[in-house]
Design an enzyme around this catalytic site. Structure first.
Site, PDB file in Angstrom:
ATOM      1  N   LEU A  33    -118.038 -19.674  15.684  1.00 40.72           N
ATOM      2  CA  LEU A  33    -118.661 -19.350  16.972  1.00 40.72           C
ATOM      3  C   LEU A  33    -120.146 -19.726  17.011  1.00 40.72           C
ATOM      4  O   LEU A  33    -120.838 -19.675  15.995  1.00 40.72           O
ATOM      5  CB  LEU A  33    -118.496 -17.852  17.247  1.00 40.72           C
ATOM      6  CG  LEU A  33    -117.039 -17.358  17.265  1.00 40.72           C
ATOM      7  CD1 LEU A  33    -116.996 -15.843  17.431  1.00 40.72           C
ATOM      8  CD2 LEU A  33    -116.226 -18.043  18.349  1.00 40.72           C
ATOM      9  N   HIS A  34    -120.567 -20.104  18.204  1.00 35.41           N
ATOM     10  CA  HIS A  34    -121.986 -20.415  18.418  1.00 35.41           C
ATOM     11  C   HIS A  34    -122.415 -19.834  19.766  1.00 35.41           C
ATOM     12  O   HIS A  34    -121.599 -19.208  20.469  1.00 35.41           O
ATOM     13  CB  HIS A  34    -122.242 -21.924  18.319  1.00 35.41           C
ATOM     14  CG  HIS A  34    -121.335 -22.746  19.197  1.00 35.41           C
ATOM     15  ND1 HIS A  34    -121.410 -22.736  20.564  1.00 35.41           N
ATOM     16  CD2 HIS A  34    -120.314 -23.582  18.886  1.00 35.41           C
ATOM     17  CE1 HIS A  34    -120.505 -23.550  21.065  1.00 35.41           C
ATOM     18  NE2 HIS A  34    -119.800 -24.070  20.068  1.00 35.41           N
ATOM     19  N   HIS A  37    -120.171 -20.229  22.815  1.00 31.99           N
ATOM     20  CA  HIS A  37    -119.049 -19.275  22.931  1.00 31.99           C
ATOM     21  C   HIS A  37    -119.553 -17.933  23.444  1.00 31.99           C
ATOM     22  O   HIS A  37    -118.897 -17.267  24.243  1.00 31.99           O
ATOM     23  CB  HIS A  37    -118.390 -19.048  21.557  1.00 31.99           C
ATOM     24  CG  HIS A  37    -117.732 -20.268  20.981  1.00 31.99           C
ATOM     25  ND1 HIS A  37    -118.128 -20.838  19.790  1.00 31.99           N
ATOM     26  CD2 HIS A  37    -116.685 -21.008  21.423  1.00 31.99           C
ATOM     27  CE1 HIS A  37    -117.364 -21.881  19.533  1.00 31.99           C
ATOM     28  NE2 HIS A  37    -116.488 -22.017  20.496  1.00 31.99           N
ATOM     29  N   GLN A 148    -118.007 -26.025  29.939  1.00 21.92           N
ATOM     30  CA  GLN A 148    -118.060 -27.273  30.714  1.00 21.92           C
ATOM     31  C   GLN A 148    -118.328 -28.495  29.812  1.00 21.92           C
ATOM     32  O   GLN A 148    -118.124 -29.616  30.220  1.00 21.92           O
ATOM     33  CB  GLN A 148    -119.155 -27.116  31.790  1.00 21.92           C
ATOM     34  CG  GLN A 148    -119.448 -28.310  32.654  1.00 21.92           C
ATOM     35  CD  GLN A 148    -118.364 -28.580  33.699  1.00 21.92           C
ATOM     36  OE1 GLN A 148    -117.450 -27.786  33.885  1.00 21.92           O
ATOM     37  NE2 GLN A 148    -118.454 -29.719  34.357  1.00 21.92           N
ATOM     38  N   LYS A 149    -118.750 -28.238  28.559  1.00 26.90           N
ATOM     39  CA  LYS A 149    -118.933 -29.386  27.649  1.00 26.90           C
ATOM     40  C   LYS A 149    -117.602 -30.121  27.487  1.00 26.90           C
ATOM     41  O   LYS A 149    -117.551 -31.342  27.497  1.00 26.90           O
ATOM     42  CB  LYS A 149    -119.454 -28.941  26.281  1.00 26.90           C
ATOM     43  CG  LYS A 149    -119.672 -30.136  25.349  1.00 26.90           C
ATOM     44  CD  LYS A 149    -120.193 -29.721  24.008  1.00 26.90           C
ATOM     45  CE  LYS A 149    -119.157 -29.078  23.138  1.00 26.90           C
ATOM     46  NZ  LYS A 149    -118.120 -30.020  22.637  1.00 26.90           N
ATOM     47  N   GLN A 153    -110.993 -30.886  29.322  1.00 22.99           N
ATOM     48  CA  GLN A 153    -110.135 -29.765  28.933  1.00 22.99           C
ATOM     49  C   GLN A 153    -110.091 -28.715  30.045  1.00 22.99           C
ATOM     50  O   GLN A 153    -109.005 -28.234  30.415  1.00 22.99           O
ATOM     51  CB  GLN A 153    -110.674 -29.142  27.645  1.00 22.99           C
ATOM     52  CG  GLN A 153    -110.087 -27.797  27.290  1.00 22.99           C
ATOM     53  CD  GLN A 153    -110.502 -27.336  25.908  1.00 22.99           C
ATOM     54  OE1 GLN A 153    -109.960 -27.793  24.915  1.00 22.99           O
ATOM     55  NE2 GLN A 153    -111.447 -26.424  25.831  1.00 22.99           N
ATOM     56  N   MET A 184    -124.205 -27.670  22.343  1.00 22.21           N
ATOM     57  CA  MET A 184    -123.692 -26.869  21.221  1.00 22.21           C
ATOM     58  C   MET A 184    -122.227 -27.173  20.973  1.00 22.21           C
ATOM     59  O   MET A 184    -121.435 -27.298  21.904  1.00 22.21           O
ATOM     60  CB  MET A 184    -123.866 -25.393  21.526  1.00 22.21           C
ATOM     61  CG  MET A 184    -125.309 -25.021  21.503  1.00 22.21           C
ATOM     62  SD  MET A 184    -125.545 -23.341  20.961  1.00 22.21           S
ATOM     63  CE  MET A 184    -127.319 -23.262  21.069  1.00 22.21           C
ATOM     64  N   SER A 186    -119.158 -26.583  17.553  1.00 22.85           N
ATOM     65  CA  SER A 186    -118.889 -26.170  16.167  1.00 22.85           C
ATOM     66  C   SER A 186    -118.990 -27.377  15.230  1.00 22.85           C
ATOM     67  O   SER A 186    -119.249 -27.230  14.041  1.00 22.85           O
ATOM     68  CB  SER A 186    -117.493 -25.559  16.062  1.00 22.85           C
ATOM     69  OG  SER A 186    -117.367 -24.505  16.979  1.00 22.85           O
ATOM     70  N   ARG A 187    -118.749 -28.570  15.778  1.00 26.88           N
ATOM     71  CA  ARG A 187    -118.771 -29.785  14.948  1.00 26.88           C
ATOM     72  C   ARG A 187    -120.186 -30.246  14.607  1.00 26.88           C
ATOM     73  O   ARG A 187    -120.349 -31.130  13.756  1.00 26.88           O
ATOM     74  CB  ARG A 187    -118.012 -30.918  15.643  1.00 26.88           C
ATOM     75  CG  ARG A 187    -116.505 -30.712  15.655  1.00 26.88           C
ATOM     76  CD  ARG A 187    -115.771 -31.955  16.126  1.00 26.88           C
ATOM     77  NE  ARG A 187    -114.352 -31.889  15.874  1.00 26.88           N
ATOM     78  CZ  ARG A 187    -113.428 -31.536  16.780  1.00 26.88           C
ATOM     79  NH1 ARG A 187    -113.797 -31.226  17.998  1.00 26.88           N
ATOM     80  NH2 ARG A 187    -112.166 -31.496  16.455  1.00 26.88           N
TER      81      ARG A 187
HETATM   82  O1  PAF Z   1    -112.050 -25.618  23.185  1.00 28.11           O
HETATM   83  C1  PAF Z   1    -111.436 -25.194  22.191  1.00 28.11           C
HETATM   84  O2  PAF Z   1    -112.004 -24.578  21.299  1.00 28.11           O
HETATM   85  C2  PAF Z   1    -109.941 -25.448  22.078  1.00 28.11           C
HETATM   86  O3  PAF Z   1    -109.596 -26.687  22.573  1.00 28.11           O
HETATM   87  C3  PAF Z   1    -109.078 -24.338  22.713  1.00 28.11           C
HETATM   88  C4  PAF Z   1    -109.303 -24.222  24.208  1.00 28.11           C
HETATM   89  C5  PAF Z   1    -109.400 -23.001  22.052  1.00 28.11           C
HETATM   90  C6  PAF Z   1    -107.601 -24.644  22.487  1.00 28.11           C
HETATM   91  O4  PAF Z   1    -107.292 -24.730  21.136  1.00 28.11           O
END
Ligand code: PAF
Length: 281
Positions: A33-34, A37, A148-149, A153, A184, A186-187
């Site tokens: 988490l950052h 999130h 929104q990043k 998705q 931001m 996690s990668r």
């Molecule tokens: O954005 C993410 O972290 C992932 O794609 C998600 C929405 C948790 C689905 O695994």
């Protein structure tokens, strides 16, 4: 904060909460988490009674050569951060419970998933839509929060929820950036210092696109060319795509009129980063 690992315990708790008339805000994540999130958690806390945050590194959304194995995982660290942010329930199911032996059902959102990131990650959004549909069925949220990043998705999930009559409000929350402008993710921890410095060109190129639009440029081709020229000055940054597309159907736009999404994906060293901005003509 409750930490729940099993689907049946989560489902039982959801039933109780629903009986009590509580609204549920849901923040699905893959952990590590950052602050981005946390901004989703903050929004969920503001609008719903109970906040559920899931942590599940979803194997289905990683390609065979991608970073599923090395994706950063640290449940203890996440537990502390989620607790501090006021998450009520942290749901961390196992891969074997989400995808038991013989698992065979997938969600594919057509037309939206073969563009932008879907070109170099052809199975990615099928994996995302499938796991999010499953998590929605388990957590039964009233509102679900996405960043929104990962704009494609968020659009795919909105479309899925609409098409499958899911009674869930999908919220896409603003991109949270480091003080130097890097979006931001996690990668970001994969980046070396030098790579991180060069990665700043992604946000700069988006700022350039915004400035050009504000100055009256409407030709997507010209804006993309200028962005690519700027990015090409950073040798560690390899462009996957720079696109200007319609915010609703993600189709390429050649002349900007109204709102347009400027989206970018690049490999920095060996880390794939994405970023975007919405411009208005
Ligand atoms: O954005 C993410 O972290 C992932 O794609 C998600 C929405 C948790 C689905 O695994």
């Amino acid at each position: 904060m409750k930490l729940i690992n099993s689907i049946s315990r989560m489902a039982t708790l959801v039933k109780i909460l629903r009986k009590e008339g509580k609204t549920i805000g849901f923040v699905p994540t893959m952990g590590y988490l950052h602050v981005g999130h946390m901004s989703l958690v903050k929004a969920a806390k503001k609008h719903t009674d109970v906040v559920v945050l899931s942590i599940f590194v979803n194997p289905l959304q990683f390609g065979p050569k991608e970073d599923f194995k090395k994706y950063p995982r640290d449940i203890k660290r996440d537990e502390a951060l989620a607790g501090d942010a006021g998450v009520d329930i942290m749901f961390c199911p196992s891969v074997s419970e989400i995808y038991p032996e013989g698992y065979a059902t997938y969600v594919n959102v057509e037309n939206f998933t073969d563009k932008l990131c879907g070109i170099s990650r052809p199975e990615h959004f099928k994996g995302v839509a499938t796991v999010v549909a499953k998590l929605f069925n388990i957590v039964k949220p009233d509102v679900a929060y996405f960043g929104q990043k990962d704009v494609q998705q968020a659009i795919v999930i909105k479309k899925m929820a609409r098409d499958l009559n899911m009674d869930i409000e999908i919220k896409a929350m603003p991109i949270i950036r480091e003080s130097d402008g890097l979006a931001m993710s996690s990668r970001n921890i994969y980046l070396s210092e030098a790579e991180r410095r060069e990665a700043l060109v992604l946000n700069r190129s988006l700022e350039k696109a915004s400035a050009l639009t504000v100055a009256g440029e409407r030709d997507s081709g010209k804006i993309i060319k200028e962005m690519k020229e700027l990015i090409s000055q950073k040798p560690m940054v390899k462009i996957d795509y720079v696109s200007i597309v319609d915010t609703k159907d993600l189709k390429d736009i050649s002349v900007i009129s109204g709102e347009a999404l400027v989206a970018i994906a690049a490999i920095v060293g060996s880390t794939r980063l994405i970023d975007n901005v919405i411009v208005k003509a």
